[in-house]
Motif scaffolding. Structure first.
Motif, short mmCIF file in Angstrom:
data_model
loop_
_atom_site.label_atom_id
_atom_site.label_comp_id
_atom_site.label_asym_id
_atom_site.label_seq_id
_atom_site.Cartn_x
_atom_site.Cartn_y
_atom_site.Cartn_z
N GLY A 31 -81.57 67.82 24.19
CA GLY A 31 -80.19 67.98 24.61
C GLY A 31 -79.39 68.81 23.62
O GLY A 31 -79.91 69.28 22.60
N SER A 32 -78.11 69.01 23.91
CA SER A 32 -77.25 69.77 23.01
C SER A 32 -75.80 69.40 23.23
O SER A 32 -75.44 68.80 24.25
CB SER A 32 -77.43 71.27 23.27
N LEU A 33 -74.99 69.75 22.26
CA LEU A 33 -73.56 69.48 22.38
C LEU A 33 -72.97 70.14 23.61
O LEU A 33 -72.16 69.56 24.32
CB LEU A 33 -72.84 70.04 21.14
N ALA A 34 -73.41 71.37 23.87
CA ALA A 34 -72.86 72.12 24.99
C ALA A 34 -73.14 71.40 26.30
O ALA A 34 -72.30 71.38 27.20
CB ALA A 34 -73.43 73.53 25.03
N CYS A 35 -74.33 70.83 26.40
CA CYS A 35 -74.71 70.16 27.65
C CYS A 35 -73.99 68.84 27.84
O CYS A 35 -74.02 68.27 28.92
CB CYS A 35 -76.21 69.89 27.67
N GLY A 36 -73.41 68.31 26.79
CA GLY A 36 -72.68 67.06 26.94
C GLY A 36 -73.47 65.83 26.59
O GLY A 36 -72.93 64.73 26.58
N ALA A 38 -77.01 64.50 23.97
CA ALA A 38 -78.10 64.84 23.06
C ALA A 38 -78.61 63.57 22.41
O ALA A 38 -77.85 62.63 22.18
CB ALA A 38 -77.60 65.81 22.00
N PHE A 137 -77.75 75.49 31.93
CA PHE A 137 -78.26 74.37 31.15
C PHE A 137 -79.64 74.65 30.55
O PHE A 137 -80.28 73.75 30.02
CB PHE A 137 -78.29 73.10 32.01
#
Lengths: 276, 385
Positions: A31-36, A38, A137
């Motif tokens: 996951g990642s911060l951008a995806c919301g 993680a 995403f």
């Protein structure tokens, strides 16, 4: 408001195994911060190579935190072989189910677990396999295929619920449909026309549509239609036969001819009758 | 558990005076105002009074007010009426931060023969009038720009921009659903052609709204049927709710000073304390040109839904612009249009107050929120002390 089970709420409010294992044997990040959302999963093995301790750190919503907490509870005590067989569905079932729009939280847990196991086995961080389908995403065709197979997904919406693919700008929806059809062995039907038509293509397509689709049904009622001109997106026609004198001719023109042309040629078209 | 309601931009408590005003029209006076008998017909006078009260709040005349079923219907009616009355014009100008009632309608229209210009906003959510002026053309049928933003509370300079639009003979509609009742609005001074308002955002009930249509503005109805609202909006009047809306507008007029002093004081206290006590927290939206009741704050490295559900455990009600709360996978279109980074957009919380909030409630939130953020940050892989 989401309908979370009591178990989801319990694991969200009282997460088990939050934190990081000291000197971990396995680390998996997904996951990642951008995806919301993680998740960082860490585990430690005991002498018998069973998972002695597993901990998580998660940025995300209630179901992401609950899924992570559930994951750590599920894998504790497992051998790596057993842990490798844990599916996203196991995580969701452990929690008494997740809202379908939140299934991607359980997929995130499973993916982090796989990465942590690969890390322990010294398998170099696998390069992103496959081709990116969803740019928003960063989801690949292989990831989508896998989610379809494992969870028996049949629609783009379901693929989005499980993988997030297609949940942003939506421009990859047709590609996702193709992948679904491929997995289920269906021939892919392209129902969309080329995005932009040149003027010549447009006029030809209008002519063909009139001939093939529209004229035959007008002729049944003794009417006919003739293409006079195409100016930009305005199609100028002349109604003949019974159509020319029919009081409902404007209805025919707008509701039948225009909507047919919009459907089969391009939605910008308007149809007008030639001025006498 | 006591509910601490700070989500008034979502909906409001129906004022007790409004409820009282509405009740007789359910059990005793349930007639149809269009009837020829006086049992029903007498209600026409009550509708007239309600219309006068709504008109008075915004400086309109009663015959310029149409009652609708909600803000969304008002917005849809206004934009479609403007398009229908000038069918040769195909351009719509709006902003990137409109409520879905306008935004999604415009997106729909853009796929059905219209070209839509979505004006950008800056990092503080402000609109640059120059962008609007440059977009106006002979093909522009309607400009629809909200008075105040529902997520950030940012107020747009409607008074300034409406002039230029009107000079070009273009219809100007404003979605003032969040602004009416919170700040003074006077359509005699700000010559918009159409203005939408909604009952349940100003302490009336759900299911009622109004559309102001300036005298002389070309209009065509959205709902077609009976002769109600002088043929401009068919459908039997929602009598009780309309009477309630009248009362709510009367109260809003009385409370507007309180809204801008007392509510603003509480909002500022809440905002200042949160920003002071919680590190990596930032305000979204123009601090100065803003509704007195709204604050939108981002908490980096944590996610909004998780914050809301933890506050929920204490009975605190607010909203978030995070992806997870919207049912979509992307955070609020308003925050994205403002260029709020993802690190912050996912962790945004909106508190929207009303005259019913007390200082004790605000203090309670100030006490409970910092440990919640701290706890979630401890769980977050991105948070490094």
């Amino acid at each position: 408001m989401w309908e979370y089970t009591d178990k989801v709420i319990d694991h969200f409010l009282h997460p088990r195994n939050a934190g990081e294992v000291e000197d971990p044997d396995g680390i998996g990040e997904e996951g990642s911060l951008a995806c919301g959302d993680a998740l960082t999963l860490t585990f430690k093995l005991d002498d018998e190579k069973r998972i002695k301790d597993a901990k998580f750190k998660t940025f995300g919503c209630a179901s992401a935190i609950a899924s992570s907490s559930a994951l750590t509870e599920i894998v504790k005590g497992m051998t790596l072989e057993e842990a490798g067989k844990v599916t996203n569905d196991d995580i969701a079932r452990y929690l008494g189910g997740l809202p379908k729009e939140k299934m991607h939280c359980s997929v995130m847990g499973r993916n982090a677990l796989e990465k942590a196991i690969a890390y322990y086995r010294g398998e170099a961080e696998k390069k992103v396999e496959g081709e990116i389908v969803c740019e928003c995403f960063g989801v690949t065709d292989l990831q989508i295929e896998r989610a379809i197979r494992e969870n028996n997904l049949a629609t783009v919406e379901e693929v989005t619920d499980y993988t997030k693919a297609g949940g942003g700008c939506e421009s990859c929806h047709e590609k996702i449909e193709e992948i679904i059809d491929k997995v289920f062995g269906k021939p892919h039907v392209v129902h969309r026309k080329p995005a932009r038509l040149t003027n010549i293509q447009k006029i030809k397509l209008i002519e063909e549509t009139l001939e093939r689709e529209i004229k035959p049904s007008l002729k049944k009622d003794g009417g006919d239609i003739e293409l006079i001109d195409v100016v930009g997106n305005t199609v100028i026609v002349k109604l003949r036969g019974t159509c020319a004198t029919c009081v409902a001719s404007q209805v025919t023109l707008k509701h039948y001819v225009e909507s047919k042309l919009r459907e089969l040629v391009t939605p910008e078209l308007t149809v007008e009758e030639v001025q006498q | 558990m006591k509910v601490i309601y700070t989500d008034n931009n979502a909906t409001t408590q129906v004022a007790p005076e409004v409820v009282e005003e509405m009740l007789p029209y359910f059990h005793d006076l349930y007639g149809n105002p269009s009837s020829m008998h006086s049992f029903g017909g007498q209600l026409m006078r009550k509708l007239k009074e309600a219309r006068e009260k709504v008109a008075r709040l915004i400086g309109a005349t009663p015959d310029e007010i149409l009652f609708t079923s909600c803000g969304t219907e008002s917005d849809n009616t206004a934009i479609r009426a403007a398009l229908a009355s000038d069918p040769d014009k195909k351009q719509i100008i709006t902003t990137r931060v409109e409520h879905p009632a306008v935004k999604n309608l415009c997106e729909y229209l853009s796929k059905n023969g219209y070209s839509v210009t979505f004006l950008p906003v800056d990092r503080q959510g402000r609109l640059d009038p120059e962008h609007l002026y440059k977009s106006l053309s002979n093909d522009t049928a309607v400009v629809s720009i909200m008075w105040a933003n529902n997520e950030t509370g940012v107020i747009f300079p409607i008074e300034e921009i409406v002039q230029m639009v009107k000079e070009m003979g273009i219809v100007f509609h404003t979605d003032a659903v969040q602004a009416v009742g919170k700040i003074p609005i006077d359509v005699r001074k700000v010559p918009v052609d159409m203005l939408s308002l909604s009952g349940h955002k100003l302490h009336a009930s759900k299911g009622v709204g109004a559309l102001y249509v300036r005298k002389g503005t070309k209009f065509s109805p959205f709902l077609i049927g009976g002769h109600q609202e002088r043929g401009r909006r068919a459908g039997t009047e929602n009598v009780a709710s309309i009477i309630g809306l009248g009362k709510a507008c009367e109260l809003a007029g009385k409370h507007i000073k309180k809204e801008n002093e007392r509510v603003k004081y509480l909002r500022d206290k809440l905002e200042n304390e949160i920003l002071k006590q919680i590190p990596n927290a930032m305000l979204n939206g123009d601090r100065e040109h803003r509704l007195p009741n709204t604050t939108n704050i981002s908490f980096e490295y944590v996610e909004g839904e998780a914050i809301l559900l933890m506050m929920n455990e204490f009975g605190i009600c607010a909203s978030s612009g995070s992806a997870c709360t919207s049912g979509s996978l992307e955070p609020s279109h308003v925050l994205r249009a403002m260029g709020v980074p993802f690190t912050a957009a996912h962790g945004s919380i909106r508190f929207s107050l009303s005259i019913y909030n007390t200082e004790e409630e605000i203090d309670f939130i100030i006490e409970k929120l910092p440990p919640i953020i701290e706890r979630l940050r401890e769980l977050s892989p991105y948070w490094k002390q």
